[in-house]
Scaffold this motif. Sequence first.
Motif, PDB file in Angstrom:
ATOM      1  N   LEU A  92      18.501 -25.971   9.791  1.00 19.02           N
ATOM      2  CA  LEU A  92      17.920 -26.758   8.848  1.00 19.02           C
ATOM      3  C   LEU A  92      17.297 -28.040   9.151  1.00 19.02           C
ATOM      4  O   LEU A  92      17.499 -28.225  10.321  1.00 19.02           O
ATOM      5  N   ASN A  93      16.634 -28.500   8.519  1.00 20.26           N
ATOM      6  CA  ASN A  93      15.975 -29.838   8.822  1.00 20.26           C
ATOM      7  C   ASN A  93      16.464 -30.964   7.924  1.00 20.26           C
ATOM      8  O   ASN A  93      16.330 -30.829   6.669  1.00 20.26           O
ATOM      9  N   LEU A  94      17.219 -31.826   8.452  1.00 22.89           N
ATOM     10  CA  LEU A  94      17.929 -32.891   7.689  1.00 22.89           C
ATOM     11  C   LEU A  94      17.151 -34.237   8.042  1.00 22.89           C
ATOM     12  O   LEU A  94      16.626 -34.398   9.041  1.00 22.89           O
ATOM     13  N   THR A  95      17.250 -35.061   7.012  1.00 22.53           N
ATOM     14  CA  THR A  95      16.887 -36.494   6.905  1.00 22.53           C
ATOM     15  C   THR A  95      18.141 -37.337   6.634  1.00 22.53           C
ATOM     16  O   THR A  95      18.789 -37.094   5.799  1.00 22.53           O
ATOM     17  N   LEU A  96      18.310 -37.959   7.593  1.00 21.53           N
ATOM     18  CA  LEU A  96      19.540 -38.987   7.540  1.00 21.53           C
ATOM     19  C   LEU A  96      19.133 -40.258   7.590  1.00 21.53           C
ATOM     20  O   LEU A  96      18.261 -40.668   8.243  1.00 21.53           O
ATOM     21  N   GLU A  97      20.028 -40.871   7.050  1.00 22.98           N
ATOM     22  CA  GLU A  97      19.772 -42.701   7.046  1.00 22.98           C
ATOM     23  C   GLU A  97      21.183 -43.281   7.171  1.00 22.98           C
ATOM     24  O   GLU A  97      22.109 -42.981   6.385  1.00 22.98           O
ATOM     25  N   PHE A  98      21.246 -44.125   8.202  1.00 24.68           N
ATOM     26  CA  PHE A  98      22.495 -44.717   8.506  1.00 24.68           C
ATOM     27  C   PHE A  98      22.114 -46.168   8.048  1.00 24.68           C
ATOM     28  O   PHE A  98      20.955 -46.680   8.497  1.00 24.68           O
ATOM     29  N   SER A  99      23.152 -47.076   7.835  1.00 24.43           N
ATOM     30  CA  SER A  99      22.825 -48.416   7.823  1.00 24.43           C
ATOM     31  C   SER A  99      24.023 -49.016   8.747  1.00 24.43           C
ATOM     32  O   SER A  99      25.251 -48.411   8.918  1.00 24.43           O
ATOM     33  N   ALA A 100      23.732 -50.425   9.405  1.00 22.86           N
ATOM     34  CA  ALA A 100      24.823 -50.834  10.446  1.00 22.86           C
ATOM     35  C   ALA A 100      24.443 -52.290  10.544  1.00 22.86           C
ATOM     36  O   ALA A 100      23.482 -52.793  10.431  1.00 22.86           O
ATOM     37  N   VAL A 101      25.586 -52.893  10.869  1.00 20.09           N
ATOM     38  CA  VAL A 101      25.789 -54.484  11.326  1.00 20.09           C
ATOM     39  C   VAL A 101      25.340 -54.650  12.666  1.00 20.09           C
ATOM     40  O   VAL A 101      26.272 -53.890  13.575  1.00 20.09           O
TER      41      VAL A 101
END
Length: 185
Positions: A92-101
């Motif tokens: 698979l090819n996945l697009t991930l997005e995380f957010s962090a402080v």
Amino acid sequence: MNFKKLVLPILLSSVMLLSGCTSYSITEKEMTDYLSDEINVEKSVGIPGFLYAQVNVENVDVHIGRIDSNRISIFANTTAEIQMMDEIKQNLNLTLEFSAVPEYDKDAGEIYLKFLRLEKCEDKNQQLSPDIITLLKPAVSMIGYALSNEPAYKLSSDKLKESLIKSAKPNLVIKNNKLVIELFD
């Protein structure tokens, strides 16, 4: 009071004020380059023969303060290999997005990503059902955990300006889509 303990802070403050070194900015590109060079994330999760996934982060892109004024967004293109039961492995090819402080460790001169949230997990080729994507999220969350335990950026003791800022134990703020390590609020 020890004379040496008094002279060093005064000397450092004077040098930094005279040299214009009251802050140090880290751009999105600098943080992206640092993460790409320094952090290698490869995680496996599951039970082989039942449900097993191996996820590798290949490309990272950092956006600072664009979506939320006090958070950093980390976009990652990843590959994943999953196997369910006795089926053939799927790539698979996945697009991930995380957010962090961002959090600054004043003693080490390092920036860490804390309070990580998985914002998006998408299959680029749309090969998987939403239920399978839900099952993959624990493996993806492990990537986020790995990102939060390694510095996302580290000030260099070899560069004078970074070394001076580091030794003064400044504060970290987000301004104009940059991380700014500043001496004075």
